[in-house]
Design an enzyme around this catalytic site. Structure first.
Site, PDB file in Angstrom:
ATOM      1  N   SER A 123       0.910  -1.088   0.104  1.00 59.76           N
ATOM      2  CA  SER A 123       0.058   0.087   0.041  1.00 59.76           C
ATOM      3  C   SER A 123       0.925   1.337  -0.105  1.00 59.76           C
ATOM      4  O   SER A 123       2.041   1.165   0.505  1.00 59.76           O
ATOM      5  CB  SER A 123      -0.815  -0.106   1.236  1.00 59.76           C
ATOM      6  N   LYS A 175      -4.277  -7.433   2.637  1.00 59.42           N
ATOM      7  CA  LYS A 175      -4.261  -6.177   1.827  1.00 59.42           C
ATOM      8  C   LYS A 175      -5.951  -6.109   1.160  1.00 59.42           C
ATOM      9  O   LYS A 175      -6.250  -5.020   0.874  1.00 59.42           O
ATOM     10  CB  LYS A 175      -3.205  -6.205   0.796  1.00 59.42           C
ATOM     11  N   HIS A 178      -7.803  -4.516   3.678  1.00 60.09           N
ATOM     12  CA  HIS A 178      -7.457  -3.088   3.726  1.00 60.09           C
ATOM     13  C   HIS A 178      -7.987  -2.579   2.575  1.00 60.09           C
ATOM     14  O   HIS A 178      -8.773  -1.355   2.830  1.00 60.09           O
ATOM     15  CB  HIS A 178      -6.086  -3.058   3.395  1.00 60.09           C
ATOM     16  N   ASN A 179      -8.151  -3.132   1.310  1.00 58.75           N
ATOM     17  CA  ASN A 179      -8.919  -2.262   0.283  1.00 58.75           C
ATOM     18  C   ASN A 179     -10.228  -2.126   0.390  1.00 58.75           C
ATOM     19  O   ASN A 179     -11.009  -1.202   0.217  1.00 58.75           O
ATOM     20  CB  ASN A 179      -8.034  -2.882  -1.036  1.00 58.75           C
ATOM     21  N   GLU A 182     -10.869   0.614   2.584  1.00 57.53           N
ATOM     22  CA  GLU A 182     -10.597   1.798   1.645  1.00 57.53           C
ATOM     23  C   GLU A 182     -11.793   2.253   1.086  1.00 57.53           C
ATOM     24  O   GLU A 182     -12.383   3.296   1.028  1.00 57.53           O
ATOM     25  CB  GLU A 182      -9.399   1.289   0.864  1.00 57.53           C
TER      26      GLU A 182
HETATM   27  N1  NAI Z   1      -1.387   1.972  -8.293  1.00 58.70           N
HETATM   28  C1  NAI Z   1      -1.537   1.464  -7.327  1.00 58.70           C
HETATM   29  O1  NAI Z   1      -2.155   2.416  -6.237  1.00 58.70           O
HETATM   30  C2  NAI Z   1      -1.142   0.316  -6.290  1.00 58.70           C
HETATM   31  C3  NAI Z   1      -1.229  -0.946  -7.227  1.00 58.70           C
HETATM   32  N2  NAI Z   1      -0.946  -1.857  -6.511  1.00 58.70           N
HETATM   33  C4  NAI Z   1      -0.856  -3.356  -7.580  1.00 58.70           C
HETATM   34  O2  NAI Z   1       0.320  -3.101  -8.057  1.00 58.70           O
HETATM   35  C5  NAI Z   1       0.477  -4.038  -9.370  1.00 58.70           C
HETATM   36  C6  NAI Z   1       0.962  -2.878 -10.549  1.00 58.70           C
HETATM   37  O3  NAI Z   1       0.058  -1.630 -10.514  1.00 58.70           O
HETATM   38  P1  NAI Z   1       0.798  -0.614 -11.120  1.00 58.70           P
HETATM   39  O4  NAI Z   1       2.167  -0.134 -10.962  1.00 58.70           O
HETATM   40  O5  NAI Z   1      -0.169   0.476 -10.713  1.00 58.70           O
HETATM   41  O6  NAI Z   1       0.599  -0.784 -12.575  1.00 58.70           O
HETATM   42  P2  NAI Z   1       0.869   0.143 -13.936  1.00 58.70           P
HETATM   43  O7  NAI Z   1       0.059  -0.399 -14.867  1.00 58.70           O
HETATM   44  O8  NAI Z   1       1.444   1.460 -13.580  1.00 58.70           O
HETATM   45  O9  NAI Z   1       2.447  -0.857 -14.105  1.00 58.70           O
HETATM   46  C7  NAI Z   1       2.411  -2.327 -14.598  1.00 58.70           C
HETATM   47  C8  NAI Z   1       3.857  -2.277 -15.415  1.00 58.70           C
HETATM   48  O10 NAI Z   1       3.730  -3.668 -15.699  1.00 58.70           O
HETATM   49  C9  NAI Z   1       4.389  -3.862 -17.146  1.00 58.70           C
HETATM   50  N3  NAI Z   1       3.828  -4.930 -17.541  1.00 58.70           N
HETATM   51  C10 NAI Z   1       2.808  -5.605 -17.957  1.00 58.70           C
HETATM   52  N4  NAI Z   1       2.913  -6.770 -18.515  1.00 58.70           N
HETATM   53  C11 NAI Z   1       4.272  -7.323 -18.348  1.00 58.70           C
HETATM   54  C12 NAI Z   1       4.949  -8.200 -18.661  1.00 58.70           C
HETATM   55  N5  NAI Z   1       4.192  -9.419 -19.036  1.00 58.70           N
HETATM   56  N6  NAI Z   1       6.253  -8.312 -18.488  1.00 58.70           N
HETATM   57  C13 NAI Z   1       6.931  -7.354 -17.977  1.00 58.70           C
HETATM   58  N7  NAI Z   1       6.316  -6.207 -17.514  1.00 58.70           N
HETATM   59  C14 NAI Z   1       4.755  -6.062 -17.771  1.00 58.70           C
HETATM   60  C15 NAI Z   1       3.617  -2.664 -17.825  1.00 58.70           C
HETATM   61  O11 NAI Z   1       4.592  -2.239 -18.759  1.00 58.70           O
HETATM   62  C16 NAI Z   1       3.767  -1.541 -16.621  1.00 58.70           C
HETATM   63  O12 NAI Z   1       4.730  -0.844 -16.506  1.00 58.70           O
HETATM   64  C17 NAI Z   1      -0.902  -4.169  -9.720  1.00 58.70           C
HETATM   65  O13 NAI Z   1      -0.906  -5.556  -9.329  1.00 58.70           O
HETATM   66  C18 NAI Z   1      -1.696  -3.149  -8.588  1.00 58.70           C
HETATM   67  O14 NAI Z   1      -3.110  -3.744  -8.382  1.00 58.70           O
HETATM   68  C19 NAI Z   1      -0.864  -2.275  -5.465  1.00 58.70           C
HETATM   69  C20 NAI Z   1      -1.162  -1.138  -4.585  1.00 58.70           C
HETATM   70  C21 NAI Z   1      -1.202   0.259  -5.075  1.00 58.70           C
HETATM   71  O1  5RP Z   2      -4.319  -0.817  -3.845  1.00 58.36           O
HETATM   72  C1  5RP Z   2      -4.326   0.243  -3.886  1.00 58.36           C
HETATM   73  C2  5RP Z   2      -4.729   1.148  -3.066  1.00 58.36           C
HETATM   74  O2  5RP Z   2      -4.594   0.580  -1.858  1.00 58.36           O
HETATM   75  C3  5RP Z   2      -4.796   0.367  -5.521  1.00 58.36           C
HETATM   76  O3  5RP Z   2      -4.567   1.861  -5.679  1.00 58.36           O
HETATM   77  C4  5RP Z   2      -6.000  -0.252  -5.945  1.00 58.36           C
HETATM   78  O4  5RP Z   2      -5.808  -0.221  -7.467  1.00 58.36           O
HETATM   79  C5  5RP Z   2      -7.209   0.425  -5.338  1.00 58.36           C
HETATM   80  O5  5RP Z   2      -8.295  -0.501  -5.791  1.00 58.36           O
HETATM   81  P1  5RP Z   2      -9.284  -0.137  -6.590  1.00 58.36           P
HETATM   82  O6  5RP Z   2      -8.622  -0.012  -8.091  1.00 58.36           O
HETATM   83  O7  5RP Z   2     -10.384  -1.446  -6.900  1.00 58.36           O
HETATM   84  O8  5RP Z   2      -9.862   1.155  -6.371  1.00 58.36           O
END
Ligand code: NAI
Ligand code: 5RP
Length: 359
Positions: A123, A175, A178-179, A182
């Site tokens: 998070s 987590k 947590h969400n 949220e």
């Molecule tokens: N953005 C947020 O606030 C949060 C996101 N997450 C989780 O973290 C993970 C990543 O989220 P973000 O960084 O936000 O996503 P994002 O879409 O910004 O980044 C994902 C990255 O993975 C790369 N990618 C996709 N397929 C690929 C592959 N086969 N091989 C190599 N690279 C690949 C993409 O090019 C991109 O750079 C997800 O599971 C998301 O649910 C967790 C907590 C918070």
């Molecule tokens: O994990 C997170 C924040 O804690 C990510 O931002 C997540 O994508 C939020 O959930 P949703 O996309 O379902 O609103």
């Protein structure tokens, strides 16, 4: 410590930068050249070639790869690919928002290959680079201990904001909840502010209230800080769509609550509200209108595309962007047999007449 990071987007990219700041060596892999260039610019090694990536990780049995790609099928295929390339003793970390049941299954499968699997519910969003990430860790103690230097750097402080929750799946499970929380908190703020905005007697200033509540109030929080900031820029706020996406965690929380028989009304309704926001037109809502029209002869609103139906709105149209006044009210009035009465009254009479006719 040396770490491989697959997925250098909003989360993975910033995590690499925080690890570099903490003195770690990071090798990144992504499909996006821009994402790779970003980490290279900050001193990390980055490659789109998976063989080159694996080769740069160090000795088999001591390697660790953090996967930070979209949850679901993409995470599955990245882990499958890694499993074929890594050796017993290596660690795969899934830091994304994966379903804890998938994680439990993956941990079991990877254990058969001698690979450690560590799930990290992460998070902190895009603020993690500066503030640090809260990390809920699940998996074998030995592997979690080996990763301690990484967690201590990514966390807000070495001894705070991270910890082992239990066996595989527990990190993603915590987590998930947590969400769910949220969603509930976000929905409560959104409803309260919408109510105050609708109560026009006092002409309240939403931005002022959000800012005020940040200081000393019982409902102050980081979500409120972000809300107050968003409300300051009213031009940007007002052009936002009311479509609210959900990426699964709320749904899984509700499923868990049903399986355990634990009531979670706030989280459930908050998630349901997102579903409603995702609908252009609610079929259920249309059905309610159809029933009211049928049993009570009530006037109902029509969609832009349905104007030809010639139904009369009970309330002045134009109040809701998803509904519009029909243009052919006079035609309905004529049908009702009198142009003296209001169109709504006439529609009501028409309904009564139809009921009588049916008897
Ligand atoms: N953005 C947020 O606030 C949060 C996101 N997450 C989780 O973290 C993970 C990543 O989220 P973000 O960084 O936000 O996503 P994002 O879409 O910004 O980044 C994902 C990255 O993975 C790369 N990618 C996709 N397929 C690929 C592959 N086969 N091989 C190599 N690279 C690949 C993409 O090019 C991109 O750079 C997800 O599971 C998301 O649910 C967790 C907590 C918070
Ligand atoms: O994990 C997170 C924040 O804690 C990510 O931002 C997540 O994508 C939020 O959930 P949703 O996309 O379902 O609103």
């Amino acid at each position: 410590m040396k770490l491989g990071m697959i997925g250098l987007g909003k989360m993975g990219g910033n995590m690499v930068l925080r690890l570099l700041q903490g003195g770690h060596q990071v090798v990144g892999h992504d499909r996006s050249e821009a994402a790779l260039q970003n980490i290279r610019d900050h001193g990390a090694q980055g490659t789109s070639d998976i063989d080159e990536f694996i080769a740069a990780l160090g000795e088999p049995g001591s390697r660790a790869v953090w996967v930070m790609v979209p949850a679901g099928q993409i995470t599955q295929s990245v882990i499958d690919d890694l499993a074929g390339r890594l050796s017993p003793g290596d660690i795969i970390i899934d830091g994304g928002n994966s379903n804890f049941k998938d994680t439990q299954r993956r941990a079991e499968e990877l254990a058969h290959e001698g690979l450690h699997f560590v799930d990290v519910g992460t998070s902190g969003g895009i603020w993690g680079l500066k503030e640090g990430y809260a990390m809920m860790v699940g998996g074998p103690e030995e592997a979690v201990e080996r990763l301690r230097p990484i967690f201590e750097t990514l966390a807000p402080a070495a001894d705070r904001g991270w910890g082992r929750m239990g066996p595989s799946g527990s990190g993603h499970y915590v987590k998930m909840v947590h969400n769910g929380i949220e969603y509930g908190m976000m929905q409560a703020y959104a409803e309260g502010f919408e109510l105050m905005k609708a109560h026009q007697t006092f002409n309240l200033d939403m931005a002022q209230i959000a800012e005020l509540w940040r200081h000393g109030s019982v409902v102050r929080s980081w979500l409120l800080d972000l809300t107050a900031e968003a409300l300051k820029n009213s031009a940007d706020f007002e052009q936002l769509s009311d479509y609210v996406a959900d990426s699964g965690e709320g749904r899984w929380t509700i499923i868990d609550s049903i399986e355990l028989g634990v009531p979670t009304p706030v989280i459930t309704l908050a998630t349901q509200m997102r579903f409603r926001s995702q609908q252009e037109v609610s079929y259920a809502g249309q059905m309610l209108s159809a029933m009211r029209r049928a049993f009570g002869g009530h006037a109902v609103k029509t969609l832009e595309v349905g104007k030809q139906e010639g139904l009369v709105p009970e309330v002045q149209a134009g109040e809701h962007p998803k509904a519009a006044a029909p243009e052919n009210i006079p035609a309905v009035a004529a049908q009702a047999g009198s142009s003296e009465h209001s169109a709504a009254e006439q529609l009501g009479e028409t309904g009564q007449q139809r009921v009588k006719g049916d008897e």
